[in-house]
Design a protein around this motif. Sequence first.
Motif, PDB file in Angstrom:
ATOM      1  N   VAL A   4       0.764  -1.104   0.346  1.00 28.00           N
ATOM      2  CA  VAL A   4      -0.201   0.142  -0.171  1.00 28.00           C
ATOM      3  C   VAL A   4       0.964   1.369  -0.270  1.00 28.00           C
ATOM      4  O   VAL A   4       0.487   2.408  -0.689  1.00 28.00           O
ATOM      5  N   THR A  54       8.215   6.860   2.871  1.00 31.07           N
ATOM      6  CA  THR A  54       7.361   7.618   1.174  1.00 31.07           C
ATOM      7  C   THR A  54       7.953   8.349   0.562  1.00 31.07           C
ATOM      8  O   THR A  54       8.392   9.391   1.423  1.00 31.07           O
ATOM      9  N   SER A  89      -5.491  -0.633   4.433  1.00 35.90           N
ATOM     10  CA  SER A  89      -5.611   0.398   3.425  1.00 35.90           C
ATOM     11  C   SER A  89      -6.506   1.654   4.058  1.00 35.90           C
ATOM     12  O   SER A  89      -5.691   2.632   4.190  1.00 35.90           O
ATOM     13  N   ARG A  90      -7.511   0.766   4.761  1.00 34.91           N
ATOM     14  CA  ARG A  90      -8.498   1.857   5.715  1.00 34.91           C
ATOM     15  C   ARG A  90      -7.466   2.347   6.507  1.00 34.91           C
ATOM     16  O   ARG A  90      -8.011   3.943   7.061  1.00 34.91           O
ATOM     17  N   LEU A 124      -4.283   3.518   6.796  1.00 35.50           N
ATOM     18  CA  LEU A 124      -3.970   4.477   6.395  1.00 35.50           C
ATOM     19  C   LEU A 124      -4.781   5.346   5.776  1.00 35.50           C
ATOM     20  O   LEU A 124      -3.887   6.580   5.657  1.00 35.50           O
ATOM     21  N   GLU A 125      -5.714   4.834   5.206  1.00 32.40           N
ATOM     22  CA  GLU A 125      -6.762   6.603   4.806  1.00 32.40           C
ATOM     23  C   GLU A 125      -7.633   7.117   6.446  1.00 32.40           C
ATOM     24  O   GLU A 125      -7.797   8.538   5.809  1.00 32.40           O
ATOM     25  N   SER A 126      -7.039   6.589   6.840  1.00 31.63           N
ATOM     26  CA  SER A 126      -7.784   7.303   8.070  1.00 31.63           C
ATOM     27  C   SER A 126      -6.696   8.076   8.672  1.00 31.63           C
ATOM     28  O   SER A 126      -7.307   9.001   9.973  1.00 31.63           O
ATOM     29  N   ASP A 145      -4.702  11.399   8.765  1.00 26.70           N
ATOM     30  CA  ASP A 145      -5.371  13.331   8.193  1.00 26.70           C
ATOM     31  C   ASP A 145      -3.266  12.668   7.378  1.00 26.70           C
ATOM     32  O   ASP A 145      -2.328  13.631   8.563  1.00 26.70           O
ATOM     33  N   PRO A 146      -2.957  13.417   6.509  1.00 26.56           N
ATOM     34  CA  PRO A 146      -1.605  13.949   6.240  1.00 26.56           C
ATOM     35  C   PRO A 146      -0.655  14.736   7.006  1.00 26.56           C
ATOM     36  O   PRO A 146      -0.132  14.944   6.719  1.00 26.56           O
TER      37      PRO A 146
END
Length: 161
Positions: A104, A113, A151-152, A154-156, A158-159
């Motif tokens: 991911v 990253t 994925s869920r 990591l998507e949660s 806030d970058p």
Amino acid sequence: MDNMKLSCTAAAKIDEICEEHGNDAGELINILHETQKTFGYLPHEVQVLVAKKLGIPVNRVNGVVSFYTFFTEKPKGKHIVSVCLGTACYVRGAEKVLDEAKKVLGIEVGQTTPDGIFSLDSLRCVGACGLAPVVLVDGKVFGNVEPKNVSRILESIDPTA
């Protein structure tokens, strides 16, 4: 950023940290903790300055930095994702969770990253064996993680936070 050049302000901050600890080589780990907290990591230039300030060889400072896993010589991402690979987590599928996190994020363990948002680490035990397998994001524990949940999770995050 790997070739960090220390500004006068940064050098003064390192001097201040060392002085707060009496320029005592016996306080090396505490000095390194505080220095890493200030700069986010401990590049070679920082290690050289700490060694000079404490009157010890640079290889002694580097030996401590490279021995303890909580020190890093490379900048970390804004958010640290850690997958526990302790026995309980491992036997309950942590390796597959880690593989999914690598996929991911598009990075390997110990990397960050390209956008500097996430770093991926593995741990040996976080003491939450009853929740195995466990993923930590910035110290927040996610338990009973399955690869499909990565994925869920990591998507949660806030970058921008």
